[in-house]
Design an enzyme around this catalytic site. Structure first.
Site, short mmCIF file in Angstrom:
data_model
loop_
_atom_site.label_atom_id
_atom_site.label_comp_id
_atom_site.label_asym_id
_atom_site.label_seq_id
_atom_site.Cartn_x
_atom_site.Cartn_y
_atom_site.Cartn_z
N GLY A 1 8.75 -50.96 -23.88
CA GLY A 1 7.59 -51.75 -24.30
C GLY A 1 7.60 -53.13 -23.65
O GLY A 1 7.97 -53.27 -22.48
N GLU B 1 15.73 -47.12 4.62
CA GLU B 1 16.57 -46.04 5.20
C GLU B 1 15.76 -44.77 5.45
O GLU B 1 16.24 -43.66 5.24
CB GLU B 1 17.78 -45.72 4.29
N GLY B 2 14.52 -44.92 5.87
CA GLY B 2 13.63 -43.77 6.06
C GLY B 2 12.83 -43.58 4.79
O GLY B 2 13.39 -43.28 3.73
N GLU C 1 11.18 -53.87 13.56
CA GLU C 1 10.45 -54.99 14.20
C GLU C 1 9.08 -55.10 13.55
O GLU C 1 8.64 -54.16 12.87
CB GLU C 1 10.27 -54.68 15.69
N PRO C 2 8.36 -56.20 13.80
CA PRO C 2 7.02 -56.31 13.21
C PRO C 2 6.13 -55.11 13.59
O PRO C 2 5.36 -54.63 12.77
CB PRO C 2 6.48 -57.61 13.81
N GLY C 3 6.30 -54.57 14.79
CA GLY C 3 5.45 -53.45 15.22
C GLY C 3 6.16 -52.11 15.23
O GLY C 3 5.62 -51.13 15.74
N ALA D 1 20.13 -54.39 12.90
CA ALA D 1 18.75 -54.82 13.16
C ALA D 1 18.00 -53.81 14.02
O ALA D 1 18.14 -53.79 15.25
CB ALA D 1 18.77 -56.19 13.82
N GLN E 1 8.19 -48.23 -19.86
CA GLN E 1 7.28 -47.75 -20.91
C GLN E 1 8.01 -47.64 -22.25
O GLN E 1 7.52 -48.10 -23.28
CB GLN E 1 6.74 -46.37 -20.48
C1 LIG Z 1 14.68 -54.44 1.10
C2 LIG Z 1 14.59 -53.97 2.50
C3 LIG Z 1 15.71 -53.99 3.32
C4 LIG Z 1 15.63 -53.59 4.66
N1 LIG Z 1 16.74 -53.69 5.46
C5 LIG Z 1 16.65 -53.36 6.78
C6 LIG Z 1 17.79 -53.52 7.66
O1 LIG Z 1 18.87 -53.93 7.25
N2 LIG Z 1 17.64 -53.23 8.98
C7 LIG Z 1 16.47 -52.76 9.48
O2 LIG Z 1 16.41 -52.51 10.69
N3 LIG Z 1 15.37 -52.58 8.67
C8 LIG Z 1 15.45 -52.87 7.34
N4 LIG Z 1 14.36 -52.71 6.51
C9 LIG Z 1 13.12 -52.18 7.06
C10 LIG Z 1 12.92 -50.70 6.69
O3 LIG Z 1 13.81 -49.91 7.40
C11 LIG Z 1 11.44 -50.36 7.00
O4 LIG Z 1 10.67 -51.06 6.02
C12 LIG Z 1 11.16 -48.88 6.93
O5 LIG Z 1 11.75 -48.22 8.02
C13 LIG Z 1 9.65 -48.60 6.97
O6 LIG Z 1 9.07 -49.27 8.04
P1 LIG Z 1 7.80 -50.21 7.79
O7 LIG Z 1 8.06 -51.10 6.63
O8 LIG Z 1 7.46 -50.84 9.09
O9 LIG Z 1 6.63 -49.24 7.36
P2 LIG Z 1 5.72 -48.35 8.34
O10 LIG Z 1 6.56 -47.62 9.31
O11 LIG Z 1 4.63 -49.21 8.86
O12 LIG Z 1 5.13 -47.33 7.30
C14 LIG Z 1 4.13 -47.70 6.34
C15 LIG Z 1 3.83 -46.51 5.47
O13 LIG Z 1 3.36 -45.42 6.28
C16 LIG Z 1 4.15 -44.27 6.05
N5 LIG Z 1 4.27 -43.49 7.29
C17 LIG Z 1 4.78 -43.86 8.48
N6 LIG Z 1 4.73 -42.84 9.36
C18 LIG Z 1 4.16 -41.81 8.70
C19 LIG Z 1 3.83 -40.46 9.06
N7 LIG Z 1 4.11 -39.96 10.28
N8 LIG Z 1 3.25 -39.67 8.11
C20 LIG Z 1 2.99 -40.14 6.86
N9 LIG Z 1 3.27 -41.40 6.47
C21 LIG Z 1 3.86 -42.21 7.38
C22 LIG Z 1 5.53 -44.79 5.61
O14 LIG Z 1 6.20 -43.83 4.83
C23 LIG Z 1 5.08 -45.98 4.75
O15 LIG Z 1 4.74 -45.52 3.46
C24 LIG Z 1 14.41 -53.10 5.17
C25 LIG Z 1 13.27 -53.04 4.34
C26 LIG Z 1 13.35 -53.47 3.03
C27 LIG Z 1 12.13 -53.41 2.17
#
Ligand SMILES: Cc1cc2nc3c(=O)[nH]c(=O)nc-3n(C[C@H](O)[C@H](O)[C@H](O)COP(=O)(O)OP(=O)(O)OC[C@H]3O[C@@H](n4cnc5c(N)ncnc54)[C@H](O)[C@@H]3O)c2cc1C
Length: 292
Positions: A239, A263-264, A30-32, A27, A236
């Site tokens: 179809g 994962e990034g 976080e939301p933020g 984990a 595509q």
């Molecule tokens: C199916 C699924 C499983 C997951 N499992 C886990 C888990 O097990 N544990 C865990 O901790 N998290 C988990 N996550 C969360 C995941 O790691 C995050 O969604 C991810 O790190 C991206 O963070 P965010 O969604 O807050 O997007 P944000 O960080 O808000 O990014 C939003 C967009 O902005 C882009 N962005 C951000 N910074 C920059 C920058 N400097 N320059 C250009 N573009 C940028 C990002 O690429 C993205 O396209 C999971 C998510 C999903 C969808």
């Protein structure tokens, strides 16, 4: 845990986790705080022999079913990570439904309200969590996503390959139409390239090469992008069948998008890999000039 856990932690958890009797989750998000983990607000406060955990985690894979969670947070300004058991008083787990892809991941929101966490549950030491623990864990996550994308590409190739050999339109099989053959050629070539990148990354990791981290990132970046591109093409090619949820390619299409985010994200990979390639090129040029 295997790398930085104490003997007690290993004895208590590893056999059950590795045999599947217990499920673990990681984990961080976080939301933020997603891509920028420095924004993490989850906090640990020292109270004698234990720590009080407060905060909220979101999008945690297996969060809804895990027996133990590795929860990252801050102790003052130092990143830390502790093992938190699912039945810890003060922990509320809310399953997340309605995801685009990865529907079997049991994602959850985790809320911690003054959870009492024993000192001995810490993994590593304070200040260690975001610079060592998380990147190490992410390497395994990234190579898993690279291989998942490889499997997805193979699925697209097999399903589309047999379809285009059978299906006819305008008095010819689909494969005899140049545009379809072009889709299949690019899909096959990217499948082969992805396989080589994945294997090269694993070999570098097995050999403890200093290049392993970068090779894993290259494999994940290439594989997830190839998966997204070719699963869209697979829909595509198929179809209307490709648009139906009972056919695999529609699932590949939804899952592949997720792989570009977890994962990034692709953008985070671009930032790190772009700068790394530029620095390497500058070093190479500088050494050629010196030798010259
Ligand atoms: C199916 C699924 C499983 C997951 N499992 C886990 C888990 O097990 N544990 C865990 O901790 N998290 C988990 N996550 C969360 C995941 O790691 C995050 O969604 C991810 O790190 C991206 O963070 P965010 O969604 O807050 O997007 P944000 O960080 O808000 O990014 C939003 C967009 O902005 C882009 N962005 C951000 N910074 C920059 C920058 N400097 N320059 C250009 N573009 C940028 C990002 O690429 C993205 O396209 C999971 C998510 C999903 C969808």
């Amino acid at each position: 845990m295997l790398k930085w856990g104490t003997e007690e932690q290993k004895k208590h958890w590893l056999t059950d986790i590795s045999t599947g009797r217990k499920i673990a989750a990681l984990a961080l998000t976080e939301p933020g705080a997603g891509s920028d983990l420095q924004m993490m607000k989850t906090s640990y406060t020292e109270q004698g022999e234990y720590f009080l955990l407060n905060g909220k985690k979101q999008w945690i894979t297996f969060g809804a079913v895990a027996d133990v969670l590795l929860v990252f947070g801050k102790l003052g300004d130092k990143p830390v990570a502790f093992l938190v058991e699912k039945d810890t008083p003060g922990l509320t787990i809310t399953p997340i439904l309605g995801m685009l892809g990865f529907k079997a991941s049991h994602l959850a929101i985790l809320e911690f309200d003054n959870c009492v966490i024993p000192k001995e549950n810490m993994i590593g030491k304070p200040g260690f969590a975001l610079s060592y623990l998380a990147p190490y864990a992410l390497e395994f996550g990234r190579i898993s996503i690279a291989f998942a994308s490889l499997g997805l590409l193979r699925g697209c190739l097999e399903i589309c390959g047999s379809h285009v050999m059978e299906r006819k339109a305008f008095h010819a099989r689909l494969i005899d139409h140049g545009m379809i053959s072009h889709f299949m050629a690019d899909m096959g070539v990217d499948y082969e390239a992805t396989a080589h990148l994945c294997i090269s990354a694993c070999r570098a990791k097995d050999e403890h090469s200093p290049e392993a981290t970068e090779k894993i990132m290259i494999a994940k970046y290439f594989a997830s992008r190839a998966g997204a591109r070719h699963s869209a093409n697979a829909v595509q090619i198929m179809g209307a069948m490709g648009c139906n949820e009972h056919f695999s390619v529609s699932r590949f299409y939804r899952d592949s998008k997720t792989m570009e985010i977890v994962e990034g994200s692709n953008q985070i990979h671009q930032i790190i890999l772009g700068s790394s390639f530029a620095k390497k090129a500058r070093r190479t040029l500088a050494s050629v000039r010196t030798e010259g």
